[in-house]
Scaffold this active site. Structure first.
Site, PDB file in Angstrom:
ATOM      1  N   ASP A 182      -0.456   2.753   8.439  1.00 28.09           N
ATOM      2  CA  ASP A 182      -1.016   2.021   9.590  1.00 28.09           C
ATOM      3  C   ASP A 182      -0.245   2.228  10.903  1.00 28.09           C
ATOM      4  OD1 ASP A 182      -2.842   1.020   7.785  1.00 28.09           O
ATOM      5  OD2 ASP A 182      -1.753  -0.851   7.462  1.00 28.09           O
ATOM      6  N   GLY A 218       0.841  -1.200   0.000  1.00 24.82           N
ATOM      7  CA  GLY A 218       0.000   0.000   0.000  1.00 24.82           C
ATOM      8  C   GLY A 218       0.877   1.252   0.000  1.00 24.82           C
ATOM      9  N   HIS A 278      -9.696   5.068   1.117  1.00 27.01           N
ATOM     10  CA  HIS A 278      -8.386   5.384   0.519  1.00 27.01           C
ATOM     11  C   HIS A 278      -8.048   6.862   0.489  1.00 27.01           C
ATOM     12  CE1 HIS A 278      -8.827   1.204  -0.687  1.00 27.01           C
ATOM     13  NE2 HIS A 278      -7.507   1.193  -0.747  1.00 27.01           N
ATOM     14  N   ARG A 285     -26.391  16.145  28.575  1.00 21.69           N
ATOM     15  CA  ARG A 285     -25.634  17.362  28.913  1.00 21.69           C
ATOM     16  C   ARG A 285     -25.796  18.439  27.838  1.00 21.69           C
ATOM     17  NH1 ARG A 285     -20.252  15.577  28.724  1.00 21.69           N
ATOM     18  NH2 ARG A 285     -19.822  17.765  28.369  1.00 21.69           N
ATOM     19  N   THR A 326       4.045   3.043   5.781  1.00 24.97           N
ATOM     20  CA  THR A 326       2.647   2.598   5.782  1.00 24.97           C
ATOM     21  C   THR A 326       1.848   3.536   6.669  1.00 24.97           C
ATOM     22  OG1 THR A 326       1.103   0.926   6.629  1.00 24.97           O
ATOM     23  CG2 THR A 326       3.328   0.812   7.490  1.00 24.97           C
ATOM     24  N   ARG A 334      -5.714  -1.545   9.227  1.00 30.01           N
ATOM     25  CA  ARG A 334      -5.732  -3.019   9.334  1.00 30.01           C
ATOM     26  C   ARG A 334      -5.973  -3.407  10.802  1.00 30.01           C
ATOM     27  NH1 ARG A 334      -0.895  -5.897   6.408  1.00 30.01           N
ATOM     28  NH2 ARG A 334       0.313  -4.352   7.547  1.00 30.01           N
ATOM     29  N   ASP A 380       1.897   0.279  12.167  1.00 32.12           N
ATOM     30  CA  ASP A 380       1.675  -1.002  12.838  1.00 32.12           C
ATOM     31  C   ASP A 380       2.937  -1.849  12.994  1.00 32.12           C
ATOM     32  OD1 ASP A 380       2.032  -1.525  10.155  1.00 32.12           O
ATOM     33  OD2 ASP A 380       0.325  -2.868   9.955  1.00 32.12           O
ATOM     34  N   ASP A 401       5.073  -4.330   6.447  1.00 32.47           N
ATOM     35  CA  ASP A 401       5.647  -5.621   6.868  1.00 32.47           C
ATOM     36  C   ASP A 401       5.696  -6.677   5.758  1.00 32.47           C
ATOM     37  OD1 ASP A 401       2.924  -5.934   6.940  1.00 32.47           O
ATOM     38  OD2 ASP A 401       2.828  -6.750   8.961  1.00 32.47           O
ATOM     39  N   GLY A 402       4.679  -6.703   4.874  1.00 29.58           N
ATOM     40  CA  GLY A 402       4.695  -7.666   3.767  1.00 29.58           C
ATOM     41  C   GLY A 402       5.896  -7.399   2.862  1.00 29.58           C
ATOM     42  N   ARG A 418       0.972  -5.165  -5.056  1.00 27.46           N
ATOM     43  CA  ARG A 418       1.162  -6.320  -4.181  1.00 27.46           C
ATOM     44  C   ARG A 418       1.404  -7.488  -5.133  1.00 27.46           C
ATOM     45  NH1 ARG A 418      -0.691  -4.125   0.822  1.00 27.46           N
ATOM     46  NH2 ARG A 418      -2.491  -2.759   0.626  1.00 27.46           N
TER      47      ARG A 418
END
Ligand code: F6P
Length: 319
Positions: free
Chosen positions: A127, A11, A249, A211, A125, A171, A129, A103-104, A72
């Site tokens: 993410d 990505g 996206h 409230r 990325t 993800r 992550d 990571d991929g 990918r």
């Protein structure tokens, strides 16, 4: 190291172009040739490459996406794909690679390293992550985009007295939801790292209403599950009309923030330096504002620690 190859895979992330610029210019500064490989590992397998010049990377530091394009690639994950790639790398006279992605992408890079090709990876990325680094390039830009959207959605949430779920990417990682939720002043933040109780969310909706609060923003990470089901349950249990916006996206594009450009510039520069020093199998990252490099195995196997303190602050600030 005379010829360095460069590719972006997986990505895309805002800041990839700034990193490409840094890698290209640092290589040329150090009298190395730099070959841009198109469409990630796909382009590597197809020999889609061209030499890059200083001017190839003019006018890209502020642009989202990746000028080298990304993909990918399933073929690269096979043994035949890997040996084809190793062969092409040798045919094109590439002495080492800088590889940008998540990571991929790093797993693919590790296979090339095991096959004898020097590689250095840069974490890109949205993410955020990857456990070995505090930061992955693109994250802050994605968060800015999400915060901008939350602000706009809050306007209409107020006008209609609704609850609005804003689903963000990430993800399995809740960082985009956590950061954009806090920076956007969301009333509830739902992430995969923390078990969530729908009754607790509903209680917040009702308390807010009592409230006199007109809006209720719920920042929900995509890894949690189906946003529409959550919305239905909130509506049923609170009687408050609930709408869902899936940002999708839009979070992956746009001009990178200053922080992403700086990180990308630093890491691109360091990646080339490491290759020129003869290092391989390294992943760049950042810890406590310092650029670090770690073994690719460590990068791939360090579990991400969720910032529970920040999450708890978010809960307090949104009462
Ligand atoms: O990893 C980046 C990311 O944008 C995730 O947040 C998201 O789940 C995924 O990629 C979407 O992938 P694709 O662009 O292939 O649909």
């Amino acid at each position: 190291m005379k010829t360095i190859g460069l590719l972006t895979s997986g990505g895309d992330a805002p800041g990839m172009n700034a990193a490409i610029r840094s890698v290209v210019r640092t290589s040329i500064y150090n009298n190395a040739r730099i070959i841009g490989i198109k469409q990630g590992y796909n382009g590597l397998l197809n020999g889609e490459m061209e030499e890059m010049k200083l001017s190839s990377v003019a006018d890209i530091i502020h642009r989202g996406g990746t000028m080298l394009l990304s993909a990918r690639c399933d073929e690269f994950k096979t043994e035949e794909g890997l040996s084809k790639a190793l062969n092409i790398i040798s045919v094109f006279g590439i002495d080492g690679l800088v590889i940008l992605g998540g990571d991929g992408t790093f797993r693919g890079a590790k296979n090339l390293h095991n096959g004898g090709v020097p590689v250095v990876c840069i974490p890109c990325t949205i993410d955020n992550d990857m456990g070995y680094t505090d930061y992955t390039i693109g994250f802050m830009t994605a968060v800015e985009t999400a915060v901008d959207a939350i602000g706009k959605i809050r306007d209409t949430s107020t006008s209609h007295g609704r609850a609005n779920i804003v689903e963000v990417m990430g993800r399995g990682c809740g960082d985009i939801a956590l950061y954009s939720g806090i920076a956007g002043g969301a009333e509830s933040i739902i992430v995969p790292e923390v078990d969530f109780d729908i009754d607790e969310v509903c209680k917040r909706v009702i308390q807010g209403k009592n409230r006199g609060k007109l809006h209720h923003i719920i920042a929900l990470a995509e890894g949690v599950g189906n946003a529409y089901e959550v919305a239905e349950e909130i509506e049923e249990k609170t009687g408050t009309e609930t709408r869902v916006t899936i940002l999708g996206h839009i979070q992956r594009g746009g001009s990178p923030t200053v922080f992403d450009r700086i990180m990308a510039s630093k890491m691109g520069n360091k990646a080339v330096e490491l290759l020129l020093e003869g290092k391989s199998g390294r992943a760049l990252g950042t810890k406590c504002n310092k650029i670090i490099d770690v073994d690719l195995d460590e990068a791939l196997n360090t579990e991400r620690e969720f910032d529970i303190e920040l999450y708890n602050i978010g809960k307090i600030l949104s009462i």
